[in-house]
Design a protein around this motif. Structure first.
Motif, mmCIF file in Angstrom:
data_model
loop_
_atom_site.group_PDB
_atom_site.id
_atom_site.type_symbol
_atom_site.label_atom_id
_atom_site.label_comp_id
_atom_site.label_asym_id
_atom_site.label_seq_id
_atom_site.Cartn_x
_atom_site.Cartn_y
_atom_site.Cartn_z
ATOM 1 N N THR A 175 0.839 -1.194 0.000
ATOM 2 C CA THR A 175 0.000 0.000 0.000
ATOM 3 C C THR A 175 0.879 1.250 0.000
ATOM 4 N N TYR A 176 0.411 2.274 -0.698
ATOM 5 C CA TYR A 176 1.106 3.550 -0.707
ATOM 6 C C TYR A 176 0.886 4.234 0.641
ATOM 7 N N SER A 177 1.964 4.711 1.258
ATOM 8 C CA SER A 177 1.905 5.238 2.620
ATOM 9 C C SER A 177 1.386 6.662 2.704
ATOM 10 N N TRP A 179 3.347 9.066 1.548
ATOM 11 C CA TRP A 179 4.600 9.814 1.601
ATOM 12 C C TRP A 179 5.437 9.499 0.370
ATOM 13 N N LEU A 276 6.291 2.780 0.436
ATOM 14 C CA LEU A 276 5.274 1.736 0.473
ATOM 15 C C LEU A 276 5.269 1.014 1.805
ATOM 16 N N ASN A 277 4.126 0.460 2.160
ATOM 17 C CA ASN A 277 3.952 -0.282 3.408
ATOM 18 C C ASN A 277 3.350 -1.650 3.144
ATOM 19 N N ARG A 278 3.535 -2.537 4.105
ATOM 20 C CA ARG A 278 2.778 -3.796 4.183
ATOM 21 C C ARG A 278 2.352 -4.009 5.624
ATOM 22 N N GLN A 279 1.290 -4.757 5.793
ATOM 23 C CA GLN A 279 0.877 -5.155 7.130
ATOM 24 C C GLN A 279 1.886 -6.157 7.694
ATOM 25 N N LYS A 300 9.350 2.345 6.493
ATOM 26 C CA LYS A 300 9.771 3.612 5.910
ATOM 27 C C LYS A 300 11.249 3.837 6.230
ATOM 28 N N GLN A 348 10.747 -1.201 13.116
ATOM 29 C CA GLN A 348 9.734 -0.883 12.102
ATOM 30 C C GLN A 348 8.762 0.171 12.633
ATOM 31 N N ASN A 352 8.549 3.963 11.110
ATOM 32 C CA ASN A 352 7.308 4.421 10.494
ATOM 33 C C ASN A 352 6.737 5.651 11.190
#
Length: 382
Positions: A175-177, A179, A276-279, A300, A348, A352
Motif C-alpha cells: 500500500t502507498y503510505s 509519503w 510503500l507499506n505492508r501489514q 519507511k 519498524q 514508520n
C-alpha cells in the motif's frame, strides 16, 4: 552418491548478500538468484550503524567499508530555521560505546564490496522467479527465462514485492503510505559556491516533512539528500520512481533555511520515490522457505535502519542454521523468528512513526546491539 545440500537465496540486495556470505562462511553451499541483469552504482546513499558494522566485521569487509565511507561525528537534527533539536554523538563515541564505527556511504559502493565477499560463481543474474514448488524433499524454482533449479531451503530476500512472500501468503499489493521521498546526489565541488556549513550528517525537520542529508564518501566529494514529504496520491503508477525537479523541491521546502535552499539549487538530477507499506506478516517461514528484510518487515526509511535490519536478519538466520544444521531447518527457522521478530518490529514501528533522533535521546538500543553477543532465545516465536 547423495547430492550436496544447497541453500538458494532469492535476491542479491544488501540483506541477501549478507545472508549468502555468512551462510557460505558457515560451510553451506549457497546459490544466489538475482532478477537484475547486473548492478550499477545507482544514486542512493545509506547509513550503516555500529550494529551493522559488527556484522560486516564477521563477513570480513568492515575495514574496507570504513575506508570508503564518511564518518560523521554527530547526527544533527535541526528545525527548518536551523535551530538544533538534537546532537547525537557518533564518531569516536560510537566506537567506544557501541563497539564499531558509524558511517554513511554510497549504497552501490557498499553493495559492490558485499558482492566481493560471496564465493565466485555463486550469483546468477537475470533470474526472475516465476514459481516455486515445495515437493517435500526440496524446493523447485522456475524462472521467467524457462530455467529450473532446486534447493533444500529457500531464503526470500527479494524485497517488498517478494515473490517468495507471495508464494507463502498469496498476492497482496503493498500500500502507498501517503509519503514520497526525493533523492539527489550532489558533487561536493558544487557546494563550494556557497558560504554555508554543510554538515556531515544532518536531518532538517518541520511539522510534517524532513530532509536527511549526508556525505557518501570518505573524501566528502559527494553529498546526498533524501526527503520525506506527504503527498496524497502517487502519480507514478507502477513505476518505482519518477523524475522530480528543483521547482517541486523548492515548493516542498519553502521557508526552510538557506542551507536547504542551496542543496536544492545544487541538485542537477532529482528523483521521487513512493514510500510503500505492508501489514505485519503472520508468519516468517513455512516448510522449506523463509523470509528476511523488506520481504518480511518493510519499513519507511526514516530511521536509516531498514537495510541494517535485513543484514541483521541474514546474520541471525546464518547463526541459527549453523546451530541446528541444514537437516533441522524447521528448528532453525523457529529460532530465527524468535530472535528477530521483536527487534525488527520495534525498529519498524519507530521508523514508520518518524521520531528517531528528532530530540536528544539515547540510541544505544539500536547502535549498541551485538548480534553475535546475544544468546539465542529458544522459546517459540508464535
Amino acid at each position: 552418491m547423495s547430492k550436496q545440500p544447497r541453500i538458494a537465496v532469492i535476491g542479491a540486495g544488501l540483506g541477501g548478500a549478507a545472508a549468502a556470505a555468512l551462510l557460505q562462511k558457515s560451510g553451506f553451499t549457497v546459490d544466489v538468484y538475482e532478477q537484475a541483469p547486473g548492478f550499477s552504482r545507482l544514486g542512493a546513499g545509506i547509513h550503516m550503524g555500529p550494529n551493522a558494522m559488527k556484522i560486516f566485521r564477521q563477513i570480513g569487509i568492515e575495514q574496507p567499508l570504513e575506508a570508503m565511507g564518511s564518518h560523521p561525528d554527530y547526527w544533527f537534527s535541526r528545525d527548518q530555521d536551523g535551530e538544533y533539536l538534537s546532537r547525537i554523538a557518533l564518531g569516536a563515541h560510537a566506537r567506544q560505546e557501541y563497539g564499531a564505527a558509524y558511517i554513511t556511504v554510497h549504497r552501490g559502493d557498499l553493495h559492490a564490496l558485499q558482492m566481493q565477499a560471496i564465493a565466485p560463481g555463486s550469483v546468477q543474474f537475470s533470474k526472475q522467479l516465476a514459481s516455486l514448488e515445495d515437493t517435500g524433499d526440496e524446493v523447485r524454482m522456475t524462472f521467467t527465462d524457462g530455467s529450473v533449479a532446486s534447493a533444500d531451503i529457500i531464503v526470500g530476500a527479494d524485497g517488498i514485492n517478494s515473490q517468495v512472500r507471495e508464494h507463502l501468503l498469496g498476492f497482496e499489493a503493498p500500500t502507498y503510505s501517503g509519503w514520497v521521498g526525493h533523492r539527489a546526489l550532489i558533487p561536493g565541488h558544487k557546494l563550494k559556491a556557497f558560504d554555508l556549513d554543510f554538515e556531515a550528517c544532518v536531518k532538517w525537520w518541520s511539522a510534517d516533512r524532513h530532509l536527511m542529508v549526508y556525505y557518501t564518501t570518505g573524501k566528502r566529494d559527494e553529498y546526498y539528500f533524501v526527503s520525506g514529504v506527504p503527498q496524497a496520491e502517487w502519480e507514478g503508477g507502477a513505476a518505482s520512481f519518477i523524475d522530480s525537479s528543483q521547482a517541486e523541491m523548492y515548493e516542498a521546502f519553502k521557508g526552510y533555511h538557506p542551507t536547504v535552499q542551496a542543496l536544492v539549487a545544487s541538485a542537477e538530477t532529482i528523483t521521487k520515490w513512493p514510500l510503500l507499506n505492508r501489514q505485519p506478516l503472520p508468519l516468517w517461514s513455512r516448510g522449506r522457505m523463509v523470509l528476511l528484510g523488506d520481504a518480511c518487515h518493510p519499513m519507511k526509511p526514516h530511521m536509516a535502519q531498514g537495510a541494517a535490519m535485513a543484514i541483521e536478519d541474514g546474520a541471525m538466520l546464518a547463526r541459527c542454521l549453523e546451530a541446528t544444521g541444514l537437516g533441522d531447518y524447521p528448528t532453525a527457522f523457529g529460532l530465527y523468528e524468535a530472535n528477530r521478530r521483536e527487534r525488527a518490529s520495534q525498529v519498524q514501528a519507530v521508523s514508520n512513526a518518524n521520531t528517531w533522533l528528532r530530540t536528544q535521546e539515547d540510541p544505544a538500543w539500536v547502535f549498541g546491539y551485538d548480534l553475535y553477543g546475544q544468546d539465542l532465545k529458544t522459546e517459540s516465536a508464535a
